[in-house]
Design an enzyme around this catalytic site. Structure first.
Site, PDB file in Angstrom:
ATOM      1  N   HIS A  26       9.750  30.715 -30.574  1.00 21.97           N
ATOM      2  CA  HIS A  26       9.124  29.426 -30.260  1.00 21.97           C
ATOM      3  C   HIS A  26      10.115  28.694 -29.441  1.00 21.97           C
ATOM      4  O   HIS A  26      10.933  28.473 -29.411  1.00 21.97           O
ATOM      5  CB  HIS A  26       9.536  28.692 -31.489  1.00 21.97           C
ATOM      6  CG  HIS A  26       8.752  27.064 -31.265  1.00 21.97           C
ATOM      7  ND1 HIS A  26       7.933  26.342 -32.212  1.00 21.97           N
ATOM      8  CD2 HIS A  26       8.748  26.006 -30.645  1.00 21.97           C
ATOM      9  CE1 HIS A  26       7.241  25.153 -32.356  1.00 21.97           C
ATOM     10  NE2 HIS A  26       8.181  25.211 -30.959  1.00 21.97           N
ATOM     11  N   HIS A  28       8.363  27.191 -25.589  1.00 18.93           N
ATOM     12  CA  HIS A  28       7.523  26.297 -24.750  1.00 18.93           C
ATOM     13  C   HIS A  28       8.126  26.327 -23.193  1.00 18.93           C
ATOM     14  O   HIS A  28       8.586  26.237 -22.459  1.00 18.93           O
ATOM     15  CB  HIS A  28       7.388  24.908 -24.851  1.00 18.93           C
ATOM     16  CG  HIS A  28       6.892  23.949 -26.444  1.00 18.93           C
ATOM     17  ND1 HIS A  28       5.772  24.083 -26.388  1.00 18.93           N
ATOM     18  CD2 HIS A  28       7.355  24.328 -27.196  1.00 18.93           C
ATOM     19  CE1 HIS A  28       5.432  23.896 -27.426  1.00 18.93           C
ATOM     20  NE2 HIS A  28       6.838  23.772 -28.135  1.00 18.93           N
ATOM     21  N   HIS A 219       2.925  23.852 -35.088  1.00 19.31           N
ATOM     22  CA  HIS A 219       4.011  22.851 -34.855  1.00 19.31           C
ATOM     23  C   HIS A 219       3.368  21.735 -36.511  1.00 19.31           C
ATOM     24  O   HIS A 219       2.732  20.948 -36.550  1.00 19.31           O
ATOM     25  CB  HIS A 219       3.297  21.520 -34.676  1.00 19.31           C
ATOM     26  CG  HIS A 219       3.907  22.233 -32.986  1.00 19.31           C
ATOM     27  ND1 HIS A 219       3.819  23.562 -32.160  1.00 19.31           N
ATOM     28  CD2 HIS A 219       5.280  22.211 -32.642  1.00 19.31           C
ATOM     29  CE1 HIS A 219       4.320  23.401 -30.997  1.00 19.31           C
ATOM     30  NE2 HIS A 219       5.386  22.796 -31.509  1.00 19.31           N
ATOM     31  N   GLU A 222       7.631  18.354 -38.108  1.00 20.83           N
ATOM     32  CA  GLU A 222       8.541  17.724 -36.745  1.00 20.83           C
ATOM     33  C   GLU A 222       8.950  16.266 -37.377  1.00 20.83           C
ATOM     34  O   GLU A 222       9.663  15.740 -37.402  1.00 20.83           O
ATOM     35  CB  GLU A 222       8.257  18.227 -35.595  1.00 20.83           C
ATOM     36  CG  GLU A 222       9.156  18.299 -34.890  1.00 20.83           C
ATOM     37  CD  GLU A 222       8.864  19.100 -33.630  1.00 20.83           C
ATOM     38  OE1 GLU A 222       9.659  18.766 -32.388  1.00 20.83           O
ATOM     39  OE2 GLU A 222       7.539  18.987 -33.200  1.00 20.83           O
ATOM     40  N   ASP A 319      12.824  26.377 -28.514  1.00 21.47           N
ATOM     41  CA  ASP A 319      11.692  25.188 -28.473  1.00 21.47           C
ATOM     42  C   ASP A 319      12.000  24.730 -26.973  1.00 21.47           C
ATOM     43  O   ASP A 319      10.893  24.996 -26.625  1.00 21.47           O
ATOM     44  CB  ASP A 319      12.104  23.944 -29.622  1.00 21.47           C
ATOM     45  CG  ASP A 319      11.049  22.950 -28.918  1.00 21.47           C
ATOM     46  OD1 ASP A 319       9.702  23.300 -29.158  1.00 21.47           O
ATOM     47  OD2 ASP A 319      11.196  21.647 -29.328  1.00 21.47           O
TER      48      ASP A 319
END
Length: 385
Positions: A26, A28, A219, A222, A319
């Site tokens: 994970h 980005h 996702h 969160e 992330d």
């Protein structure tokens, strides 16, 4: 060595965590930029930046990201996406992201990003995916020249508040496994503001992906709770949960007379555990966005250890390396410091991630062997020093 690494000794039980082989699921792409690269690309494109030095810009991103809100946290991506609108910008960012992962000991990484956010300078959806793939392959090749072996793939993401998810799913399918020696697109995701935009709103995209046997991670859990997770699993057919940290709302912990602690799982948590659905947990990011606010505001309050002790398939992720000023080695070390984990625990997290990778079974088995052998070598090397 970064400021953050200087402040935190990246060792566990005497082993240098950077040397351990790792899997990043994970991560980005638009949250992985080097501050110096942002400044150079912004100057070339005439884009305004808040500060004019790389160190100050890195600090600005971290400060802006510590908002305690996912919506506020996401605003920092206006700048990173702005410098990723051209062939040169996209390929450079992808290449450098892979090199930075390799330098951190990552041997397999999945970089996720949203092509629909990179079209303002005339590139098409297919062209931006091809640009990123070109950069990934350059990064893999350049890392190999430095003696670092890494395999990197793309996860194509649709923005959940927009209406292009079916188009983006079709894009992901078109570019599946189309890399020369780095394997192209391996999965699909939806991201962005979570509350109010469940996976059910993108059912047509997920139906197509299921028909074409394209794996999805979503996702969920969160910035929204259990219903968002439920929708990710049953509308999105998610094979992994992006974060999923608020699944802990379905775990009841009771302490009786300060001595006996009992734990019970709700239906949803039991489903996730029993089926080994991996949680893509991102500790520092979860603190920044307020995802764990119900449990506290420190690393020790993160439900990560609760999930781990209960037998969930936990994985550790960054992330957004830029916004959290972090690396995967740093995230692992922070968890080890918070919960007393040893090297064997860190290996368990990496094996979970390898098993969860969007790869064929034989490649995942080979990856788990490389991780186990690499951990054994690193421990043996630490004992000879």
């Amino acid at each position: 060595m970064s400021k953050q690494e200087e402040e935190l000794a990246l060792t566990v039980e005497g082993v240098d965590v950077v040397t351990l082989p790792k899997v990043s699921l994970h991560d980005h792409l638009d949250g992985s930029l080097r501050p110096a690269t942002i400044l150079e690309l912004a100057e070339a494109e005439g884009i305004e930046v808040p500060v004019l030095s790389a160190d100050e810009l890195g600090a600005w991103f971290e400060a802006q990201s510590n908002a305690g809100s996912l919506v506020e946290y996401l605003k920092t991506f206006d700048l990173t996406c702005a410098v990723m609108q051209t062939h040169d910008g996209l390929t450079r960012v992808a290449r450098e992201s892979v090199l930075d992962l390799a330098a951190d000991g990552v041997i397999y990484g999945e970089l996720r990003w949203a092509p629909e956010q990179h079209l303002t300078r005339g590139l098409s959806l297919d062209e931006v995916v091809e640009c990123v793939q070109e950069g990934i392959e350059q990064g893999v090749e350049d890392a190999a020249a430095l003696g670092r072996e890494i395999d990197a793939r793309q996860i194509v993401t649709a923005m959940r508040h927009a209406d292009r998810s079916l188009e983006i799913a079709e894009l992901a399918i078109r570019h599946r496994n189309r890399g020369v020696f780095a394997g192209g697109v391996v999965g699909f995701d939806i991201a962005g503001a979570e509350a109010g935009f469940p996976a059910s709103k993108h059912r047509a995209a997920f139906d197509l992906l299921a028909t074409e046997l394209m794996p999805a991670t979503v996702h969920a859990g969160e910035a929204d709770g259990l219903e968002s997770i439920r929708s990710a699993l049953f509308d999105g057919r998610a094979l992994r949960l992006g974060h999923g940290v608020r699944l802990a709302e379905d775990v009841r912990v009771e302490t009786i007379e300060s001595e006996v602690t009992t734990v019970s799982l709700g239906e949803l948590a039991q489903w996730v555990k029993d089926r080994g659905i991996p949680l893509e947990l991102s500790p520092s990011s979860n603190l920044q966005t307020g995802a764990i606010a119900s449990w506290g505001s420190t690393m020790e309050a993160h439900p990560f250890d609760l999930f781990f002790q209960l037998g969930f398939a936990v994985t550790v992720n960054t992330d957004n390396r830029l916004q959290s000023a972090t690396t995967l080695s740093r995230e692992l070390t922070l968890l080890a410091d918070a919960f007393g984990y040893g090297v064997a625990d860190l290996e368990a997290f990496q094996l979970n991630a390898a098993i969860a990778a969007f790869l064929p079974l034989d490649e995942r088995e080979e990856l788990t062997e490389r991780i186990h052998d690499g951990f054994m070598d690193a421990v043996a090397a630490s004992r000879t020093r």
